[in-house]
Design a protein around this motif. Structure first.
Motif, PDB file in Angstrom:
ATOM      1  N   CYS A  48      -7.264   7.146   1.309  1.00 40.66           N
ATOM      2  CA  CYS A  48      -7.045   6.601  -0.039  1.00 40.66           C
ATOM      3  C   CYS A  48      -7.642   5.212  -0.199  1.00 40.66           C
ATOM      4  O   CYS A  48      -7.765   4.453   0.770  1.00 40.66           O
ATOM      5  CB  CYS A  48      -5.545   6.521  -0.334  1.00 40.66           C
ATOM      6  SG  CYS A  48      -4.739   8.125  -0.390  1.00 40.66           S
ATOM      7  N   ASP A  49      -7.979   4.888  -1.446  1.00 40.01           N
ATOM      8  CA  ASP A  49      -8.437   3.543  -1.749  1.00 40.01           C
ATOM      9  C   ASP A  49      -7.361   2.541  -1.379  1.00 40.01           C
ATOM     10  O   ASP A  49      -6.177   2.771  -1.629  1.00 40.01           O
ATOM     11  CB  ASP A  49      -8.746   3.395  -3.248  1.00 40.01           C
ATOM     12  CG  ASP A  49     -10.025   4.112  -3.643  1.00 40.01           C
ATOM     13  OD1 ASP A  49     -10.874   4.357  -2.753  1.00 40.01           O
ATOM     14  OD2 ASP A  49     -10.175   4.416  -4.832  1.00 40.01           O
TER      15      ASP A  49
ATOM     16  N   PHE B 255       0.834  -1.196   0.000  1.00 39.32           N
ATOM     17  CA  PHE B 255       0.000   0.000   0.000  1.00 39.32           C
ATOM     18  C   PHE B 255       0.876   1.256   0.000  1.00 39.32           C
ATOM     19  O   PHE B 255       0.655   2.187  -0.789  1.00 39.32           O
ATOM     20  CB  PHE B 255      -0.920  -0.008   1.226  1.00 39.32           C
ATOM     21  CG  PHE B 255      -1.719   1.256   1.399  1.00 39.32           C
ATOM     22  CD1 PHE B 255      -2.891   1.456   0.694  1.00 39.32           C
ATOM     23  CD2 PHE B 255      -1.291   2.246   2.268  1.00 39.32           C
ATOM     24  CE1 PHE B 255      -3.623   2.627   0.852  1.00 39.32           C
ATOM     25  CE2 PHE B 255      -2.012   3.416   2.432  1.00 39.32           C
ATOM     26  CZ  PHE B 255      -3.178   3.606   1.724  1.00 39.32           C
TER      27      PHE B 255
ATOM     28  N   ARG C  85       3.396   6.827  -6.435  1.00 39.27           N
ATOM     29  CA  ARG C  85       2.636   7.808  -7.231  1.00 39.27           C
ATOM     30  C   ARG C  85       3.154   9.220  -6.987  1.00 39.27           C
ATOM     31  O   ARG C  85       3.294  10.021  -7.920  1.00 39.27           O
ATOM     32  CB  ARG C  85       1.150   7.733  -6.896  1.00 39.27           C
ATOM     33  CG  ARG C  85       0.469   6.525  -7.440  1.00 39.27           C
ATOM     34  CD  ARG C  85      -1.011   6.550  -7.114  1.00 39.27           C
ATOM     35  NE  ARG C  85      -1.603   5.288  -7.507  1.00 39.27           N
ATOM     36  CZ  ARG C  85      -2.666   4.759  -6.933  1.00 39.27           C
ATOM     37  NH1 ARG C  85      -3.274   5.401  -5.951  1.00 39.27           N
ATOM     38  NH2 ARG C  85      -3.140   3.605  -7.348  1.00 39.27           N
TER      39      ARG C  85
ATOM     40  N   PHE D 178      -2.316   8.516   4.487  1.00 45.15           N
ATOM     41  CA  PHE D 178      -3.033   8.011   3.316  1.00 45.15           C
ATOM     42  C   PHE D 178      -4.330   7.303   3.701  1.00 45.15           C
ATOM     43  O   PHE D 178      -4.892   6.563   2.911  1.00 45.15           O
ATOM     44  CB  PHE D 178      -2.137   7.045   2.528  1.00 45.15           C
ATOM     45  CG  PHE D 178      -0.898   7.682   1.982  1.00 45.15           C
ATOM     46  CD1 PHE D 178      -0.954   8.478   0.846  1.00 45.15           C
ATOM     47  CD2 PHE D 178       0.327   7.520   2.608  1.00 45.15           C
ATOM     48  CE1 PHE D 178       0.183   9.081   0.339  1.00 45.15           C
ATOM     49  CE2 PHE D 178       1.475   8.112   2.101  1.00 45.15           C
ATOM     50  CZ  PHE D 178       1.398   8.891   0.968  1.00 45.15           C
TER      51      PHE D 178
ATOM     52  N   TYR E  87      -6.689   1.595   1.741  1.00 44.77           N
ATOM     53  CA  TYR E  87      -6.308   1.697   3.146  1.00 44.77           C
ATOM     54  C   TYR E  87      -7.164   0.728   3.940  1.00 44.77           C
ATOM     55  O   TYR E  87      -8.383   0.773   3.890  1.00 44.77           O
ATOM     56  CB  TYR E  87      -6.490   3.123   3.660  1.00 44.77           C
ATOM     57  CG  TYR E  87      -5.990   3.307   5.075  1.00 44.77           C
ATOM     58  CD1 TYR E  87      -4.669   3.657   5.301  1.00 44.77           C
ATOM     59  CD2 TYR E  87      -6.811   3.086   6.164  1.00 44.77           C
ATOM     60  CE1 TYR E  87      -4.186   3.807   6.591  1.00 44.77           C
ATOM     61  CE2 TYR E  87      -6.339   3.233   7.454  1.00 44.77           C
ATOM     62  CZ  TYR E  87      -5.028   3.585   7.664  1.00 44.77           C
ATOM     63  OH  TYR E  87      -4.555   3.719   8.945  1.00 44.77           O
TER      64      TYR E  87
ATOM     65  N   HIS F  62       1.290   4.218  -3.042  1.00 41.24           N
ATOM     66  CA  HIS F  62       0.939   5.626  -2.856  1.00 41.24           C
ATOM     67  C   HIS F  62       2.153   6.543  -2.864  1.00 41.24           C
ATOM     68  O   HIS F  62       2.115   7.627  -3.451  1.00 41.24           O
ATOM     69  CB  HIS F  62       0.094   5.799  -1.597  1.00 41.24           C
ATOM     70  CG  HIS F  62      -1.284   5.246  -1.792  1.00 41.24           C
ATOM     71  ND1 HIS F  62      -2.231   5.875  -2.548  1.00 41.24           N
ATOM     72  CD2 HIS F  62      -1.847   4.089  -1.387  1.00 41.24           C
ATOM     73  CE1 HIS F  62      -3.330   5.148  -2.596  1.00 41.24           C
ATOM     74  NE2 HIS F  62      -3.113   4.046  -1.891  1.00 41.24           N
TER      75      HIS F  62
END
Length: 138
Positions: A97-98, A27, A34, A94, A100, A31
């Motif tokens: 965020c998708d 994860f 990115r 985060f 998590y 992130h």
């Protein structure tokens, strides 16, 4: 964040599995990767992000190795808690965020197991003077 689960699966570090560590590491890599891609391959921010990605990988590797120990010593149990808290703390920014995993990463782990927690609570009570030490015979 109204869809947070009511109960966290992780209470103590002994509840952690290597898969939990790998999931959190992946994860974070996604992130932070990115962010690194947006910053570009050069510059101070890029170098700092690469260093952070290396630290995350090292921390996850150390934690995975420690979780593989059958009967970790007290210092190793403390290290498990510390490494997990480091990774979890990095992921907290985060949490919107998708991907998590609120059930695993939302609540902090403070102790390796129930016995470690009880020992800590006893030390706190003795320091506050609200409990006598059985070794003192008082």
């Amino acid at each position: 964040m109204s869809n947070l689960p009511h109960e966290c699966r992780l209470t103590f570090a002994e509840d952690l599995t290597p898969d939990d560590v790998h999931e959190l590491e992946a994860f974070l890599m996604v992130h932070l990767g990115r962010v690194h891609d947006e910053v570009g391959p050069s510059g101070e921010i890029s170098f700092a992000l690469r260093a952070l990605l290396i630290l995350i990988s090292d921390s996850a590797g150390t934690l995975t190795a420690l979780l593989g120990l059958e009967n970790p010593d007290a210092w190793q149990r403390s290290m498990i808690v510390g490494e997990w808290r480091r990774l979890r703390g990095t992921a907290m920014d985060f949490n919107h965020c998708d991907g998590y995993n609120h059930a695993l990463w939302w609540n902090p782990i403070r102790h390796c197991n129930a016995a470690d927690e009880a020992d800590e609570q006893g030390r706190i009570r003795r320091a506050q003077g609200t409990e006598t030490d059985p070794e003192d015979g008082v």
